[in-house]
Write an enzyme that holds these catalytic residues in place. Structure first.
Site, PDB file in Angstrom:
ATOM      1  N   CYS A  96       5.727  -3.625   2.473  1.00  0.00           N
ATOM      2  CA  CYS A  96       5.419  -2.429   3.260  1.00  0.00           C
ATOM      3  C   CYS A  96       4.954  -2.800   4.658  1.00  0.00           C
ATOM      4  O   CYS A  96       5.273  -2.110   5.633  1.00  0.00           O
ATOM      5  CB  CYS A  96       4.394  -1.572   2.530  1.00  0.00           C
ATOM      6  SG  CYS A  96       5.075  -0.824   1.026  1.00  0.00           S
ATOM      7  N   CYS A 104       1.303  -3.707   0.856  1.00  0.00           N
ATOM      8  CA  CYS A 104       1.768  -5.013   0.407  1.00  0.00           C
ATOM      9  C   CYS A 104       2.591  -5.652   1.527  1.00  0.00           C
ATOM     10  O   CYS A 104       2.850  -5.033   2.565  1.00  0.00           O
ATOM     11  CB  CYS A 104       2.602  -4.864  -0.860  1.00  0.00           C
ATOM     12  SG  CYS A 104       4.191  -4.050  -0.607  1.00  0.00           S
ATOM     13  N   GLU A 111       4.512   4.058   1.275  1.00  0.00           N
ATOM     14  CA  GLU A 111       4.669   3.773   2.700  1.00  0.00           C
ATOM     15  C   GLU A 111       6.142   3.798   3.107  1.00  0.00           C
ATOM     16  O   GLU A 111       6.506   4.375   4.135  1.00  0.00           O
ATOM     17  CB  GLU A 111       4.097   2.395   3.065  1.00  0.00           C
ATOM     18  CG  GLU A 111       2.634   2.218   2.759  1.00  0.00           C
ATOM     19  CD  GLU A 111       2.367   1.571   1.409  1.00  0.00           C
ATOM     20  OE1 GLU A 111       2.954   2.019   0.389  1.00  0.00           O
ATOM     21  OE2 GLU A 111       1.579   0.619   1.353  1.00  0.00           O
ATOM     22  N   HIS A 130       7.874   2.395  -2.491  1.00  0.00           N
ATOM     23  CA  HIS A 130       6.425   2.520  -2.339  1.00  0.00           C
ATOM     24  C   HIS A 130       6.155   3.697  -1.415  1.00  0.00           C
ATOM     25  O   HIS A 130       7.003   4.071  -0.585  1.00  0.00           O
ATOM     26  CB  HIS A 130       5.844   1.250  -1.732  1.00  0.00           C
ATOM     27  CG  HIS A 130       5.869   0.072  -2.646  1.00  0.00           C
ATOM     28  ND1 HIS A 130       5.170  -1.082  -2.381  1.00  0.00           N
ATOM     29  CD2 HIS A 130       6.522  -0.146  -3.824  1.00  0.00           C
ATOM     30  CE1 HIS A 130       5.379  -1.960  -3.350  1.00  0.00           C
ATOM     31  NE2 HIS A 130       6.204  -1.417  -4.235  1.00  0.00           N
TER      32      HIS A 130
END
Length: 144
Positions: free
Chosen positions: A80, A77, A49, A47
């Site tokens: 993350c 999420c 992040e 992701h």
């Protein structure tokens, strides 16, 4: 956040879900700017992040990023949020809320759990939320 939006658009152009992240140091200098890379890396943890945290840690030569700020176009999420906690980021600023998959102000609200060892000193949601959300909506509208 504008730089993160640029990263999100670039990720979308590559066929990735258009989420972008930028990390700045305590002086506000950009140390990482990334978009989602899950498809390209064949890695479900890539992701924006997480990719940005990895890049910022590499640049800093450290596993933690105290005093740093993460700007991300979508509410992180739970995975993350956990990475943010482990990296000891001081501040998180996100654009669009994620009612279904968010882990900060929706869903598990990771930073509020007793098992969370580090909470950012500040979490700000909704910065350029409409623009951030529209980038995602347009991406998924094109695929339907």
């Amino acid at each position: 956040m504008r730089l993160a939006l640029g990263q999100a658009r670039a990720a979308g152009a590559r066929g990735e879900v258009p989420v972008g992240a930028v990390i700045t140091d305590s002086q506000g200098h950009v140390v990482a700017a990334c978009g989602n890379e899950s498809i390209a890396r064949k890695d479900p943890t890539a992701h924006a992040e997480v990719v940005a945290i990895r890049a910022a840690c590499a640049a800093a030569g450290a596993q933690r990023l105290p005093g740093h700020t993460l700007y991300v176009t979508l509410e992180p999420c739970a995975m993350c949020a956990c990475a943010i906690s482990f990296a000891r980021l001081a501040r998180v600023v996100y654009g669009a809320p994620d009612v279904k998959g968010g882990g900060v102000e929706h869903g598990p609200r990771f930073f509020g759990q007793p098992t969370c060892h580090h909470r950012p000193a500040e979490v700000v949601g909704g910065l350029l939320a409409q623009e951030c959300g529209e980038v995602l909506k347009a991406f998924f509208r094109e695929r339907r």
